[in-house]
Design an enzyme around this catalytic site. Sequence first.
Site, PDB file in Angstrom:
ATOM      1  N   ASN A 292      32.517  22.998  26.282  1.00  0.00           N
ATOM      2  CA  ASN A 292      32.959  23.166  27.679  1.00  0.00           C
ATOM      3  C   ASN A 292      33.844  22.037  28.180  1.00  0.00           C
ATOM      4  OD1 ASN A 292      30.649  21.548  27.685  1.00  0.00           O
ATOM      5  ND2 ASN A 292      30.033  22.226  29.723  1.00  0.00           N
TER       6      ASN A 292
ATOM      7  N   ALA B  94      31.888  21.489  18.592  1.00  0.00           N
ATOM      8  CA  ALA B  94      31.611  22.932  18.596  1.00  0.00           C
ATOM      9  C   ALA B  94      32.755  23.641  17.874  1.00  0.00           C
ATOM     10  CB  ALA B  94      31.498  23.438  20.019  1.00  0.00           C
TER      11      ALA B  94
ATOM     12  N   SER C  37      22.995  23.021  24.294  1.00  0.00           N
ATOM     13  CA  SER C  37      21.978  23.860  24.928  1.00  0.00           C
ATOM     14  C   SER C  37      20.568  23.312  24.707  1.00  0.00           C
ATOM     15  CB  SER C  37      22.069  25.280  24.372  1.00  0.00           C
ATOM     16  OG  SER C  37      21.723  25.254  23.000  1.00  0.00           O
TER      17      SER C  37
ATOM     18  N   GLU D  99      21.759  15.451  26.251  1.00  0.00           N
ATOM     19  CA  GLU D  99      22.229  16.017  27.525  1.00  0.00           C
ATOM     20  C   GLU D  99      22.254  17.526  27.362  1.00  0.00           C
ATOM     21  OE1 GLU D  99      22.915  14.395  30.300  1.00  0.00           O
ATOM     22  OE2 GLU D  99      22.510  12.435  29.416  1.00  0.00           O
ATOM     23  N   LEU D 100      21.332  18.207  28.038  1.00  0.00           N
ATOM     24  CA  LEU D 100      21.161  19.647  27.784  1.00  0.00           C
ATOM     25  C   LEU D 100      21.571  20.476  29.007  1.00  0.00           C
ATOM     26  CD1 LEU D 100      17.775  19.357  25.840  1.00  0.00           C
ATOM     27  CD2 LEU D 100      20.106  19.078  24.981  1.00  0.00           C
TER      28      LEU D 100
ATOM     29  N   CYS E 254      27.569  22.013  32.862  1.00  0.00           N
ATOM     30  CA  CYS E 254      26.100  21.848  32.900  1.00  0.00           C
ATOM     31  C   CYS E 254      25.616  21.570  34.319  1.00  0.00           C
ATOM     32  CB  CYS E 254      25.674  20.724  31.975  1.00  0.00           C
ATOM     33  SG  CYS E 254      26.512  19.178  32.360  1.00  0.00           S
TER      34      CYS E 254
ATOM     35  N   GLU F   1      20.117  29.377  32.745  1.00  0.00           N
ATOM     36  CA  GLU F   1      21.492  28.900  32.912  1.00  0.00           C
ATOM     37  C   GLU F   1      22.456  30.034  32.547  1.00  0.00           C
ATOM     38  OE1 GLU F   1      23.095  26.273  29.870  1.00  0.00           O
ATOM     39  OE2 GLU F   1      23.641  24.867  31.449  1.00  0.00           O
TER      40      GLU F   1
HETATM   41  P1  NAD Z   1      25.027  24.716  21.617  1.00  0.00           P
HETATM   42  O1  NAD Z   1      23.686  24.077  21.692  1.00  0.00           O
HETATM   43  O2  NAD Z   1      25.120  26.102  21.142  1.00  0.00           O
HETATM   44  O3  NAD Z   1      25.981  23.870  20.660  1.00  0.00           O
HETATM   45  C1  NAD Z   1      26.226  22.499  20.894  1.00  0.00           C
HETATM   46  C2  NAD Z   1      26.599  21.826  19.589  1.00  0.00           C
HETATM   47  O4  NAD Z   1      25.470  21.859  18.718  1.00  0.00           O
HETATM   48  C3  NAD Z   1      27.737  22.508  18.836  1.00  0.00           C
HETATM   49  O5  NAD Z   1      28.554  21.529  18.264  1.00  0.00           O
HETATM   50  C4  NAD Z   1      27.011  23.294  17.750  1.00  0.00           C
HETATM   51  O6  NAD Z   1      27.828  23.510  16.630  1.00  0.00           O
HETATM   52  C5  NAD Z   1      25.858  22.348  17.435  1.00  0.00           C
HETATM   53  N1  NAD Z   1      24.673  22.989  16.831  1.00  0.00           N
HETATM   54  C6  NAD Z   1      24.273  24.267  16.945  1.00  0.00           C
HETATM   55  N2  NAD Z   1      23.121  24.455  16.256  1.00  0.00           N
HETATM   56  C7  NAD Z   1      22.795  23.262  15.698  1.00  0.00           C
HETATM   57  C8  NAD Z   1      21.712  22.818  14.888  1.00  0.00           C
HETATM   58  N3  NAD Z   1      20.742  23.634  14.496  1.00  0.00           N
HETATM   59  N4  NAD Z   1      21.681  21.522  14.527  1.00  0.00           N
HETATM   60  C9  NAD Z   1      22.650  20.661  14.903  1.00  0.00           C
HETATM   61  N5  NAD Z   1      23.711  21.032  15.680  1.00  0.00           N
HETATM   62  C10 NAD Z   1      23.777  22.329  16.070  1.00  0.00           C
HETATM   63  O7  NAD Z   1      25.680  24.541  23.052  1.00  0.00           O
HETATM   64  P2  NAD Z   1      27.090  25.047  23.562  1.00  0.00           P
HETATM   65  O8  NAD Z   1      27.001  26.504  23.805  1.00  0.00           O
HETATM   66  O9  NAD Z   1      28.176  24.528  22.665  1.00  0.00           O
HETATM   67  O10 NAD Z   1      27.236  24.249  24.933  1.00  0.00           O
HETATM   68  C11 NAD Z   1      26.789  24.719  26.143  1.00  0.00           C
HETATM   69  C12 NAD Z   1      25.517  24.018  26.544  1.00  0.00           C
HETATM   70  O11 NAD Z   1      25.750  22.608  26.655  1.00  0.00           O
HETATM   71  C13 NAD Z   1      25.032  24.444  27.905  1.00  0.00           C
HETATM   72  O12 NAD Z   1      23.644  24.644  27.868  1.00  0.00           O
HETATM   73  C14 NAD Z   1      25.380  23.258  28.794  1.00  0.00           C
HETATM   74  O13 NAD Z   1      24.601  23.144  29.952  1.00  0.00           O
HETATM   75  C15 NAD Z   1      25.174  22.124  27.862  1.00  0.00           C
HETATM   76  N6  NAD Z   1      25.886  20.944  28.367  1.00  0.00           N
HETATM   77  C16 NAD Z   1      25.157  19.899  28.874  1.00  0.00           C
HETATM   78  C17 NAD Z   1      25.818  18.795  29.420  1.00  0.00           C
HETATM   79  C18 NAD Z   1      25.071  17.626  29.980  1.00  0.00           C
HETATM   80  O14 NAD Z   1      25.683  16.582  30.160  1.00  0.00           O
HETATM   81  N7  NAD Z   1      23.787  17.745  30.267  1.00  0.00           N
HETATM   82  C19 NAD Z   1      27.203  18.776  29.440  1.00  0.00           C
HETATM   83  C20 NAD Z   1      27.895  19.863  28.919  1.00  0.00           C
HETATM   84  C21 NAD Z   1      27.226  20.944  28.379  1.00  0.00           C
END
Ligand code: NAD
Length: 483
Positions: A154, A179, A231, A250-251, A284, A383
Site C-alpha cells: 500500500n 509484496a 496483515s 505493524e499490522l 492501515c 479491516e
Molecule cells: P500481507 O500480510 O498479505 O503481506 C505483507 C507481506 O508479507 C508481503 O510482502 C507478503 O509477500 C509477505 N508474506 C505473506 N505471507 C508470508 C509468510 N507466511 N511469511 C513471511 N512473509 C509473508 O499484507 P498486505 O496485503 O501486503 O498488506 C496489507 C496489510 O498491511 C493491511 O492489513 C494493512 O493494514 C497492513 N499495514 C499496516 C501498516 C502499519 O503501519 N500498521 C501499514 C501499512 C499496511
Amino acid sequence: MTFRFAGETNFIDGRWRGEPAGEVRPARSPIDNTEIGRMAWSSRATAGEAIAAARRAQPAWGRESLWARAALLRRIADAVLARRAELAGLLTLEQGKPLAEADFEVGKAADGFNLAADLVKYLEGRTIPTEDTTKRVMTFYRPRGVYGVITPWNFPVNIPVEYLAPGIAAGNAIVWTPAPTTALVAAALVTVMQEADLPPGLLNLVTGAGPEVGDEIVVNPGTNAIGFTGSAATGRTIAQRGAGKAQLMELGGNGPVIILPDADLDKATRATAAGCFVNAGQVCSSSERVLVHAAVYDAFAERMTVAAAEVVVGDPRAEGTTMGPLNNAAVARKVSEHVTDAIDRGATAMFGGGQPDGCPSDLYFEPTVLSGVVPDSLINLEETFGPVAPLVRVADEEEALEVARANRYGLVSSVFTRDLSTAFRFVDAVPTGIVNVNDTSNYWELHIPFGGMSGKDSGVGRIGGRYSLEAMCDLKTATFTLD
Ligand code: NAD
C-alpha cells in the site's frame, strides 16, 4: 532515465541478478492490467544467499562511526530526491495511487533517510547508578545484526524506508522482500539507493512469494530480527515462525472515527473523507468505520455524500484524478464482499457501492458512503482496506465507546469534539495506539511513535523516529568493577 526490469529484481551482495532457476513472473499495472515488467520469482535458496551476503557485510558496517552511517543516509536521501519523478511515476503505475500521492510518498521516503541521519547521532546510552559503590554500569545501543524486512504494497516506498533507514543507521545489514504486486518499485528504490554507494551486502532485495522468500527470511538462523508490516494473519504466522528473534510488527487497523455533537462538522467531514478515500482507502490508519452521534448523524451523512461526489476516480496518471484503482484482486474482492454484507444487513449506499462503469481494469471501486451500518457487519468488525465510509449511528458517547472497543484491532482512531475534557476521556478510553483529536485518522509524521495497542491485532512495538531506531538496536549493558 526510466527503470527497466526483465526479471533481474534480486539485488544480492551489491549485484543485480535473476533467480538462478530462471523463474520470472509478469508484473502488471492495476490501472489497465498491462504487463509493465518481469520480476524474479525466487526460491528459499536465493533468500539464503542474500542472508549470507548480509552476514558477511554487517560486522564492518556495524563498526562504522555513526557519522559515516549518517553520511550514507544523506547521500541516499539526495539520490531519492534526484529520481523523485521517476520513482513516483513507477509507484503510480504499479501501485495505482494518483501521481500527487506518489510524489508525496517519495518525498517522505527521502525525509525518512534524512531523519535517521539526524537521529542516529543522538543514540545515547546511559550510565546507571548501582547499590554497589565499586561498580559502574553503562548501556550502549548496538546493531542487532541482520534484519529481515517484509513489507506490503500500500505504501511500497515509504513503509520499507521506515525499516531501511533506521535499520542501516543502527548498523544492521538488511534482507528485504517486498509484496509481489509492488516488486518493481522496490527494485527501483534499491537501484536509487545503490547510486549512493551502498557497501555490497548491506542491503539485499529478494522478490517472490511471501510464504517462501518471506518465510525463509523469518526462519533462517542468519537473521537476528524481523521488521514486518502487513496483515494481522501474516503477522501471527511470522510471530510464531520467528519466535526468539526481535520483532517489530505493524499490522492492520480498523479506525474508528467518532463524531460527537459539538464537532465542527465541516472540518470533521473533510478529515473523514480524506481518511476514507486517500490511497483508495488502502491505509492501515484509514477511517475504516465512522461512529456518528445521533444528534448530528443526518447532517454529517449529507456532508459525507457531497465529499464522496467530489472524488475523481480514474487513471491515476491523469491530472485531476484523486482516486485510482485498488492494487490487486484480493483487496477488490474483500471490499465488494464487505459492502454487500453491510447492505444485506440493512445499510444503504448513499453514494457509490460498486464498480464504476467503463474502467480499463476490474480493480476500480466507487467512493462509497454507507448509511445505517449495524455493528455486527463485517465492515465494522474487520479491516476493509477500500474507499468506503461506513456510517454507524450511535445514541450517545457511551455507545460510541462500546462500539469502538468491541474490535480486535487497535491501531489509530479519531475523535471530533471541541470539548477538552471529552477529548481526553476518549484519548484514555479508546483502545488504539494512536488517538487523533480533530484530525483525520491518517495524520502522522515520521518521528511520531506509531503502532498498535497491546493485546490487539494491530502489531507490536513502535515505528517512527527514535522509537524505531532504538527498537532496531540491541541494548547492551556493560558493568565495570573498580579496584
Ligand atoms: P500481507 O500480510 O498479505 O503481506 C505483507 C507481506 O508479507 C508481503 O510482502 C507478503 O509477500 C509477505 N508474506 C505473506 N505471507 C508470508 C509468510 N507466511 N511469511 C513471511 N512473509 C509473508 O499484507 P498486505 O496485503 O501486503 O498488506 C496489507 C496489510 O498491511 C493491511 O492489513 C494493512 O493494514 C497492513 N499495514 C499496516 C501498516 C502499519 O503501519 N500498521 C501499514 C501499512 C499496511
